[in-house]
Enzyme design. Structure first.
Site, PDB file in Angstrom:
ATOM      1  N   ASP A 145       2.625   8.308  -5.970  1.00 19.27           N
ATOM      2  CA  ASP A 145       1.725   7.626  -5.096  1.00 19.27           C
ATOM      3  C   ASP A 145       2.388   7.462  -3.652  1.00 19.27           C
ATOM      4  O   ASP A 145       2.777   8.367  -3.222  1.00 19.27           O
ATOM      5  CB  ASP A 145       1.395   6.049  -5.525  1.00 19.27           C
ATOM      6  N   TYR A 250      -2.029   2.717   3.900  1.00 22.47           N
ATOM      7  CA  TYR A 250      -3.526   3.424   3.993  1.00 22.47           C
ATOM      8  C   TYR A 250      -3.964   3.427   5.441  1.00 22.47           C
ATOM      9  O   TYR A 250      -4.354   4.484   5.760  1.00 22.47           O
ATOM     10  CB  TYR A 250      -4.611   2.611   3.146  1.00 22.47           C
ATOM     11  N   HIS A 306      -3.333   7.833 -13.521  1.00 20.33           N
ATOM     12  CA  HIS A 306      -2.499   7.877 -12.481  1.00 20.33           C
ATOM     13  C   HIS A 306      -1.180   7.474 -12.403  1.00 20.33           C
ATOM     14  O   HIS A 306      -0.403   7.766 -11.946  1.00 20.33           O
ATOM     15  CB  HIS A 306      -3.261   7.100 -11.180  1.00 20.33           C
TER      16      HIS A 306
END
Length: 328
Positions: A145, A250, A306
């Site tokens: 990630d 992000y 994920h």
């Protein structure tokens, strides 16, 4: 902190040791777990510490393997901390690898500065941590990630210092098909978390409920996220500043896009492994990474979404052991 965390690592690894044969049968993987006594010995080698690098107080887990072995650096992502490696880390240590698993800038027990969350900068944090702990001159870097994005930035900026690179279930900002991916429902949270202040306001005080929902929404094997696991992550993301710090990863995507597009002009030449969940980015990760590297292997993990290292840890551990250079 140490007793609780190391006890959790030991308990998790023993569970993996007992369950991996089922994963072997289901995935045709040739990984064989170490015996529980070896895992207990390996886990006892894991220590946690804190050190200042680049103005940030970094928390890390470290276990020394065989003398002169090339170290493995494990980097977690959002929704996780170094705790995500609870299955994988002891298995690597038991085979003689020196393994470092830090909490990334702003997350877990690492301090939470207001800025500096673009992946190139966080990669410099990790490089400084490697130097501070005398683990160089070369390391094998594994990232999931956000940790995968950081791992790529580390390798792209310092290719002579990265022996191998493994990226677990994440697309790299700015690299094809990034523009298409960020417009899909699969990546809805990229846009939500990028909004200033609003995600923190809505999730604060509900970290446990939100993380339970989020982990399960991106998982195929939801059994990986027990109440104990969720409570551990919820405590870490409820720390003052942790939600904001996590969302800053992000909010740094525009910087990451520019950096990665510049990095990708020179393809990586070290061995690169992409591991993705079949229910997530597994079907595309190999082709995606070939845009930035010339020597790419890919593993599409069945029965996983994920969170590959937690949903199918035996498969991920086996893939890493086949890929990494032998521990000397």
């Amino acid at each position: 902190m140490r007793n609780t965390f190391i006890s959790a690592l030991l308990a998790a690894s023993i569970v993996l040791t007992g369950a991996a044969h089922h994963a072997h049968a289901a995935t045709n993987d040739d990984y064989l777990p170490m015996a529980s006594a070896a895992i207990s010995t390996a886990t006892a080698k894991i220590v946690d510490g804190k050190v200042d690098v680049n103005g940030v107080r970094y928390h890390y887990l470290l276990a020394q393997g065989k003398q002169d072995g090339t170290p493995v650096v494990l980097l977690h992502g959002w929704g996780s901390t170094s705790y995500m490696w609870r299955y994988v880390m002891p298995q690597l240590v038991a085979r003689g690898y020196t393994v470092l698993a830090p909490d990334l800038r702003g997350l877990g027990d690492t301090s939470k500065p207001a800025t500096g969350y673009d992946k190139a900068n966080v990669a410099e944090d990790i490089r400084a941590l490697v130097a501070k702990l005398n683990l160089g001159p070369q390391v094998n870097v594994v990232g999931h990630d956000m940790g995968g994005m950081v791992a790529y930035a580390y390798a792209a900026q310092h290719p002579d210092e990265v022996r191998t690179l493994a990226i677990l279930d994440v697309p790299l900002p700015g690299i094809e098909p990034w523009d298409q991916l960020v417009q899909t429902s699969r990546t809805w949270h990229f846009r939500f978390y990028s909004v200033q202040d609003v995600p923190e306001m809505l999730i604060a005080g509900h970290e446990l409920e939100y993380l339970k929902w989020f982990h399960n929404s991106e998982a195929v094997n939801a059994r990986a996220f027990t109440n104990e696991v969720e409570e551990t992550y919820a405590r870490e993301y409820a720390m003052p500043g942790a939600l904001r710090a996590g969302f800053e990863y992000y909010r740094a995507f525009p910087q990451d896009v520019k950096a990665n597009q510049a990095f990708s002009a020179t393809k990586l030449t070290m061995p690169v492994l992409g591991i993705g969940g079949a229910g997530s980015f597994g079907p595309i990760i190999g082709d995606h990474l070939r845009h930035v590297a010339t020597n790419v292997e890919a593993v599409n993990v069945q029965g996983s979404g994920h969170w590959v290292a937690e949903e199918q840890p035996a498969v991920v551990t086996g893939a890493l052991l086949r890929f990494l250079p032998p521990a000397r």
